[in-house]
Design a protein around this motif. Sequence first.
Motif, short mmCIF file in Angstrom:
data_model
loop_
_atom_site.label_atom_id
_atom_site.label_comp_id
_atom_site.label_asym_id
_atom_site.label_seq_id
_atom_site.Cartn_x
_atom_site.Cartn_y
_atom_site.Cartn_z
N LYS A 169 0.83 -1.19 0.00
CA LYS A 169 0.00 0.00 0.00
C LYS A 169 0.87 1.25 0.00
O LYS A 169 1.86 1.33 0.71
CB LYS A 169 -0.92 -0.01 1.23
N LYS A 170 0.48 2.24 -0.79
CA LYS A 170 1.26 3.46 -0.88
C LYS A 170 1.06 4.33 0.36
O LYS A 170 1.93 5.09 0.73
CB LYS A 170 0.86 4.24 -2.15
N LYS A 171 -0.12 4.24 0.97
CA LYS A 171 -0.37 5.02 2.17
C LYS A 171 -1.41 4.30 3.02
O LYS A 171 -2.17 3.48 2.54
CB LYS A 171 -0.87 6.41 1.80
N ASP A 172 -1.38 4.62 4.29
CA ASP A 172 -2.30 3.96 5.20
C ASP A 172 -3.56 4.79 5.32
O ASP A 172 -3.71 5.60 6.24
CB ASP A 172 -1.64 3.77 6.57
N TRP A 173 -4.49 4.62 4.39
CA TRP A 173 -5.72 5.40 4.40
C TRP A 173 -6.69 4.92 5.49
O TRP A 173 -7.69 5.57 5.77
CB TRP A 173 -6.41 5.34 3.04
N GLN A 174 -6.36 3.81 6.15
CA GLN A 174 -7.19 3.29 7.23
C GLN A 174 -6.61 3.59 8.61
O GLN A 174 -7.03 2.99 9.60
CB GLN A 174 -7.32 1.76 7.10
N LYS A 175 -5.71 4.53 8.71
CA LYS A 175 -4.97 4.74 9.95
C LYS A 175 -5.85 5.06 11.15
O LYS A 175 -5.47 4.81 12.29
CB LYS A 175 -3.93 5.83 9.76
N ASN A 176 -7.04 5.61 10.91
CA ASN A 176 -7.93 5.96 12.02
C ASN A 176 -9.05 4.93 12.22
O ASN A 176 -10.00 5.19 12.95
CB ASN A 176 -8.54 7.35 11.78
N PHE A 177 -8.93 3.79 11.57
CA PHE A 177 -9.98 2.77 11.67
C PHE A 177 -9.83 1.88 12.91
O PHE A 177 -10.74 1.14 13.25
CB PHE A 177 -9.98 1.87 10.43
N GLY A 178 -8.66 1.92 13.54
CA GLY A 178 -8.43 1.08 14.71
C GLY A 178 -8.32 -0.40 14.38
O GLY A 178 -8.72 -1.25 15.17
N LEU A 179 -7.75 -0.72 13.21
CA LEU A 179 -7.64 -2.11 12.76
C LEU A 179 -6.26 -2.68 13.02
O LEU A 179 -5.25 -1.98 12.95
CB LEU A 179 -7.93 -2.20 11.26
N THR A 180 -6.22 -3.98 13.28
CA THR A 180 -4.95 -4.70 13.36
C THR A 180 -4.75 -5.53 12.09
O THR A 180 -3.66 -6.01 11.83
CB THR A 180 -4.93 -5.67 14.55
#
Length: 218
Positions: free
Chosen positions: A43-54
């Motif tokens: 992935k080029k960027k973490d667009w899910q950074k605020n999703f709270g996922l592991t």
Amino acid sequence: MKYFLVVIFILLITGCSSRENTIEQSKVDTLIIHDTIYIIKEKKKDWQKNFGLTHDPNKDSIWHKPVSYYLNDKELSPIAIEFYYGYIEPSDNGTTDELLKYVTTDNNKLRPFYRWCLFKTIQISDGALAEHIGIPARKYAEKFPKEFFEYMDSDSSGKKYIEWTSAINYSGYYDGDNYNNHEKIRKSLIKKMNNNCIDCDKIILKRINKLAFDCFNK
């Protein structure tokens, strides 16, 4: 001597090329679900950074169930699987529309997962992406009114409700809707929700009326 230097130069170039290929290959990940192999680049960027996922489906949960509960169902759309792992990012395209339309599926088991996909898309939407979220958000509320309010009530802060109604207000217009006649649109939404709200009490009926006004308040 010149020949010897040329050979060394070729070996150095080959070695660098091999290392570059190795690095490129290390950026490729594989995901196997239901006998399907997904080969995904880093992935080029973490667009899910605020999703709270592991991204561990046994640790992450959606609507009181571990994510593995949904991923183990062969009926789950591959697009939804890739969305969870972050391999596809919602954008202004048909793939996003395809994913979001699943929120109104009659599959009671998988619908919470698709609803999660829609709400997370609502949370990150801006610009062109915001044009894709309003209609599925409206259709879900219209088709499953009791379930919709139960979902809204899961957030005591009320932020989820504001974000959802704002999405409908921004782009939840059907073909044929008159943008300048919100009263007519409200009546249509209320009618559909009432028809789909079996054995609803007066409290829910009042909430439907309020929802209609919160979404279309001109």
